[in-house]
Motif scaffolding. Structure first.
Motif, PDB file in Angstrom:
ATOM      1  N   SER A   1      33.502  42.989  47.992  1.00  0.00           N
ATOM      2  CA  SER A   1      34.389  43.135  46.824  1.00  0.00           C
ATOM      3  C   SER A   1      35.802  41.967  46.917  1.00  0.00           C
ATOM      4  O   SER A   1      36.004  41.543  45.518  1.00  0.00           O
ATOM      5  N   GLU A   2      36.384  41.546  47.750  1.00  0.00           N
ATOM      6  CA  GLU A   2      37.621  40.782  47.923  1.00  0.00           C
ATOM      7  C   GLU A   2      37.387  39.244  47.937  1.00  0.00           C
ATOM      8  O   GLU A   2      38.146  38.827  47.619  1.00  0.00           O
ATOM      9  N   GLU A   3      36.243  39.270  48.816  1.00  0.00           N
ATOM     10  CA  GLU A   3      36.205  37.756  49.279  1.00  0.00           C
ATOM     11  C   GLU A   3      34.966  37.257  48.678  1.00  0.00           C
ATOM     12  O   GLU A   3      34.804  36.037  49.069  1.00  0.00           O
ATOM     13  N   GLY A   4      34.249  37.895  48.046  1.00  0.00           N
ATOM     14  CA  GLY A   4      33.389  37.266  47.166  1.00  0.00           C
ATOM     15  C   GLY A   4      31.934  37.105  47.864  1.00  0.00           C
ATOM     16  O   GLY A   4      31.323  36.289  47.602  1.00  0.00           O
TER      17      GLY A   4
ATOM     18  N   LYS B   1      29.894  43.327  42.705  1.00  0.00           N
ATOM     19  CA  LYS B   1      30.785  44.262  43.553  1.00  0.00           C
ATOM     20  C   LYS B   1      32.156  43.643  43.675  1.00  0.00           C
ATOM     21  O   LYS B   1      32.277  43.035  44.499  1.00  0.00           O
ATOM     22  N   GLY B   2      33.055  43.761  42.726  1.00  0.00           N
ATOM     23  CA  GLY B   2      34.081  43.003  42.944  1.00  0.00           C
ATOM     24  C   GLY B   2      34.132  41.685  42.828  1.00  0.00           C
ATOM     25  O   GLY B   2      33.379  41.179  41.711  1.00  0.00           O
ATOM     26  N   ALA B   3      34.311  40.899  43.669  1.00  0.00           N
ATOM     27  CA  ALA B   3      34.234  39.282  43.622  1.00  0.00           C
ATOM     28  C   ALA B   3      32.856  38.941  43.787  1.00  0.00           C
ATOM     29  O   ALA B   3      32.410  37.790  44.034  1.00  0.00           O
TER      30      ALA B   3
ATOM     31  N   ARG C   1      34.478  46.965  56.766  1.00  0.00           N
ATOM     32  CA  ARG C   1      34.931  45.374  56.451  1.00  0.00           C
ATOM     33  C   ARG C   1      34.005  44.572  55.510  1.00  0.00           C
ATOM     34  O   ARG C   1      34.190  43.800  54.993  1.00  0.00           O
TER      35      ARG C   1
ATOM     36  N   SER D   1      34.955  35.049  56.787  1.00  0.00           N
ATOM     37  CA  SER D   1      35.248  34.063  55.782  1.00  0.00           C
ATOM     38  C   SER D   1      34.412  32.838  55.843  1.00  0.00           C
ATOM     39  O   SER D   1      34.313  32.155  55.061  1.00  0.00           O
TER      40      SER D   1
ATOM     41  N   GLN E   1      34.851  45.315  51.984  1.00  0.00           N
ATOM     42  CA  GLN E   1      36.067  44.172  51.696  1.00  0.00           C
ATOM     43  C   GLN E   1      35.509  42.829  51.322  1.00  0.00           C
ATOM     44  O   GLN E   1      36.181  42.100  50.550  1.00  0.00           O
ATOM     45  N   TRP E   2      34.681  42.401  52.423  1.00  0.00           N
ATOM     46  CA  TRP E   2      34.052  41.189  52.347  1.00  0.00           C
ATOM     47  C   TRP E   2      33.740  41.106  51.091  1.00  0.00           C
ATOM     48  O   TRP E   2      33.589  39.741  50.270  1.00  0.00           O
TER      49      TRP E   2
END
Length: 753
Positions: free
Chosen positions: A561-564, A702-704, A555, A534, A558-559
């Motif tokens: 797509s979800e955490e931008g 990619k996502g966020a 991971r 993060s 996820q970082w």
């Protein structure tokens, strides 16, 4: 005059350690030969060309040294190739004679030209299984700019070395494996500057002693070989003194004569980016090349080179050979085998508009005052009633932006061109320009003025004082919701080690830390467990063996797509990232080849050919890409290409695999030219066909988060300033674009562009 260079590669210890007995011998010996050498010649010695690498080598010795010598090649003491080979930023300094991006090379080249030695000797180590090598190199791999007389002198010098080494029964070889093609390394650069350069390579014994197929190799033995050839170099230079002096004088006379016969009479270059103009002019000056302000405006191939803005380089000067080596594009080669890169046309690397001037275009009155390479401060901006703005065009604009963001200012970036009312009238600003409002800041007006004034003074960037937020441009007011993007300070994690190219990681580190003053966290690729993801906004994945393990890949996804987060992946890293995270309309160029793009069914039906093994080296090299420069069409309307004013971009390519065409029709930021993408250097016809029309750079949400995939080495050796901004744009503009609602459907119904 003889110049002895030791230790440009810190891991190659025998050269540095040989310098000590050489210096002692010259200082203490009283024999007739030594006295004659000292009285009859000047000897310059650089004992350690690479102090950072040397320090790493010493640390390695202390770390793995043992009382009993361990000769097993598997022992860790023998493995320090990359870490100690390079300088602090992991640059190979022996490739810096031409490029001049590192402080060490800038220092030694200034001294080299001050003395202009007749013989330059360069000491190295090679693989432990080899014996001992010295120039001349492969006869067919000599740069055409190097006179044949230079090679004749090398062969005469070789006789001195052979005589010395024969006394010890030393095994050695010449004219094999090494060349004199790339003009930017220590044993070749002298040859197009009126001198001769000699490469020496000893089979390494980095742990002190190592078992090899040729018997036990010891560090002491290598020191002795380098010591003996140091003395034979001095002896040979003195013995050939009349020939060497005559050759140097004749070389420069011939340069002037060749310039008169050359149909090209000069070169002209320009750019809206004054920083790159200054840096390139400074590079020419380091090579003793004279450049001048263009005195009269001329137009060549529809490009206007304006008086007072462009620079002209006459060919009629003693550095004629260097000018040709720097400016000319070479795409024809006798053989496709290269020890180093095959193309290095530097105006392309700097992304400069440039053109040759033939007899028809040349006039003496084009030559103005000597061009100045010194950086100048921009004027202090007026105090602004509303805010401040500056363009993204300048090479150092990312450095300026980071300074402002790091100081806590809020900065808005323009995603569309706009005009603004300034204290000096209406000014037009291109996409990517930056606006610093007075409103909404945690700093007062005086503090903001001091900060932007310091940017103008230190970075030479023109800052404009804005009088009103209402602009003459329709739909682009300075407080606009869609026309401006709020920019955030990047927090960068750079992955290295575990198979990642140390050179490429170092190039990114050098650009961000040394050039742009952007802090970078370095982390080993295989040490991501326990990392607080993060903390970071951007992760940089260089080329090499870039694949992450399954857990880290999950991971990372996820970082993003979800955490931008934004992933910037280069070369093989870009290939892996696309395969792991992105959807492609066409997965690989291998599929295209099967459909006929690079030979088609007929080539497959023919089956494999039978070849003589003697042709193996040349045949294997045929379809490589010898470090060449390719041209791409750049979408300058995309935020990832802000700061560029024309669509042609030149990049360095040294891998054969290509990115797949994405399903998203807007994702191709740069795409290799369909026709003649090779601009300079070597690539086989097959590779050119495979590469033409494929993506050089992709950017997708990619996502966020975002993924930036770049196929080429955009920061190559710190010299490709023309493409480094593409990399830097990924730090600041990676959230300033959107994905189409249905990329798969759009790809089916749209022509890619």
């Amino acid at each position: 005059m003889t110049w002895l260079n030791y230790g440009v590669h810190g891991a190659e210890a025998s050269g540095m350690d040989a310098a000590i007995p050489v210096v002692y011998h010259l200082a203490a010996a009283q024999d007739e030969e030594t006295v004659q050498s000292l009285e009859g010649s000047i000897i310059l010695i650089t004992a350690i060309f690479n102090p950072d690498g040397h320090a790493r080598r010493i640390d390695h010795v202390y770390k793995y040294g043992s009382v009993v010598p361990v000769t097993d090649p598997a022992h860790a003491a023998h493995d320090l190739w990359v870490d100690a080979r390079t300088n602090h930023y992991w640059f190979d300094l022996n490739r810096q004679w031409l490029l001049q991006t590192q402080p060490e090379s800038k220092a030694w080249l200034a001294k080299w030209h001050e003395w202009k030695p007749n013989v330059t000797v360069d000491y190295h180590e090679m693989g432990s299984n080899s014996t001992y090598y010295f120039h001349p190199g492969e006869p067919q791999r000599k740069n055409p700019l190097i006179p044949d007389r230079s090679r004749d002198l090398l062969k005469q010098m070789a006789g001195y070395h052979a005589k010395s080494l024969d006394q010890d029964g030393t095994l050695y070889f010449t004219e094999e494996g090494f060349d004199n093609y790339y003009i930017g390394k220590g044993s070749t650069y002298p040859h197009i500057n009126g001198s001769i350069g000699i490469l020496f390579e000893a089979g390494a014994a980095r742990g002190g002693a190592i078992d090899t197929p040729n018997g036990l190799r010891t560090h002491g033995e290598n020191i002795r070989k380098h010591f003996r050839t140091s003395l034979s170099s001095i002896r040979g230079a003195l013995g050939l003194k009349p020939d060497l002096l005559a050759y140097q004088a004749q070389f420069h006379q011939d340069a002037m004569a060749k310039s008169k016969d050359d149909p090209i009479k000069g070169w002209v270059y320009s750019s809206p980016d004054q920083a790159r103009m200054r840096l390139f002019t400074d590079l020419l000056a380091r090579h003793q090349i004279k450049s001048h302000e263009l005195a009269r405006t001329i137009t060549i191939d529809t490009i206007a080179y304006r008086a007072g803005e462009a620079v002209i380089v006459p060919m009629a000067q003693t550095q004629y050979h260097m000018i040709k080596g720097i400016f000319e594009r070479v795409r024809s080669f006798e053989e496709a085998v290269f020890y180093d890169v095959s193309g290095w046309t530097l105006p392309l690397a700097y992304d400069l508009d440039h053109a040759s001037l033939d007899r028809k275009n040349w006039r003496d009155d084009l030559i103005g005052a000597p061009a100045m390479a010194k950086a100048e401060s921009a004027p202090v901006p007026d105090r602004a009633p509303y805010g401040y703005a500056f363009e993204w065009t300048d090479h150092y604009a990312p450095k300026a932006l980071y300074r402002l963001l790091d100081a806590g200012l809020r900065v808005r970036g323009a995603v569309e061109p706009f005009s603004a009312i300034t204290t000096k009238g209406i000014v037009d600003f291109p996409r990517g320009s930056l606006f610093v409002p007075l409103a909404g800041q945690d700093h007062g007006a005086d503090a903001i003025h001091r900060l932007v004034a310091s940017v103008a003074a230190d970075e030479g960037i023109a800052v404009h004082a804005i009088s009103s937020g209402l602009t003459p441009t329709v739909g682009a007011d300075l407080g606009g919701r869609n026309s401006f993007e709020s920019l955030e300070k990047p927090k960068v994690l750079l992955l290295f080690d575990a198979g990642i190219s140390k050179y490429e990681a170092g190039e990114a580190w050098f650009l961000l830390d040394h050039e742009m003053h952007i802090p970078v966290t370095l982390r080993a690729k295989d040490d991501l467990r326990g990392l607080d993801w993060s903390v970071y906004s951007h992760i940089i994945l260089p080329g090499g063996n870039a694949a992450l393990d399954e857990r880290s890949t999950q991971r990372l996804g996820q970082w993003i797509s979800e955490e931008g987060g934004t992933l910037i992946a280069l070369r093989q890293g870009a290939l892996w990232a696309q395969k792991s995270f992105l959807t492609a309309a066409d997965r690989s160029t291998e599929n295209q080849s099967k459909e006929g793009k690079a030979g088609g069914a007929k080539a497959e039906e023919a089956g494999p050919k039978r070849l003589d093994y003697a042709d193996f080296p040349v045949a294997e090299a045929k379809d490589v890409i010898g470090g060449a420069i390719f041209g791409s069409d750049l979408d300058i309307t995309h935020p990832m290409a802000f700061g560029y004013s024309d669509r042609l971009i030149s990049s360095h390519r040294n891998i054969t695999r290509t990115l797949a065409v994405p399903a998203n029709p807007y994702a191709q930021i740069a795409r290799y030219l369909e026709a003649q993408p090779l601009l300079s250097g070597y690539a086989s016809d097959r590779r050119i066909k495979d590469i033409a029309g494929t993506p050089m750079m992709l950017a997708e949400r990619k996502g966020a988060g975002s993924i930036i995939a770049i196929a080429d080495a955009v920061n190559f050796r710190g010299i490709f300033l023309g493409t480094s901004k593409l990399f830097l744009n990924g730090l600041f503009w990676s959230k300033a674009f959107q994905s189409p609602r249905n990329p798969d459907e759009m790809a089916e119904n749209s022509d890619s562009h």
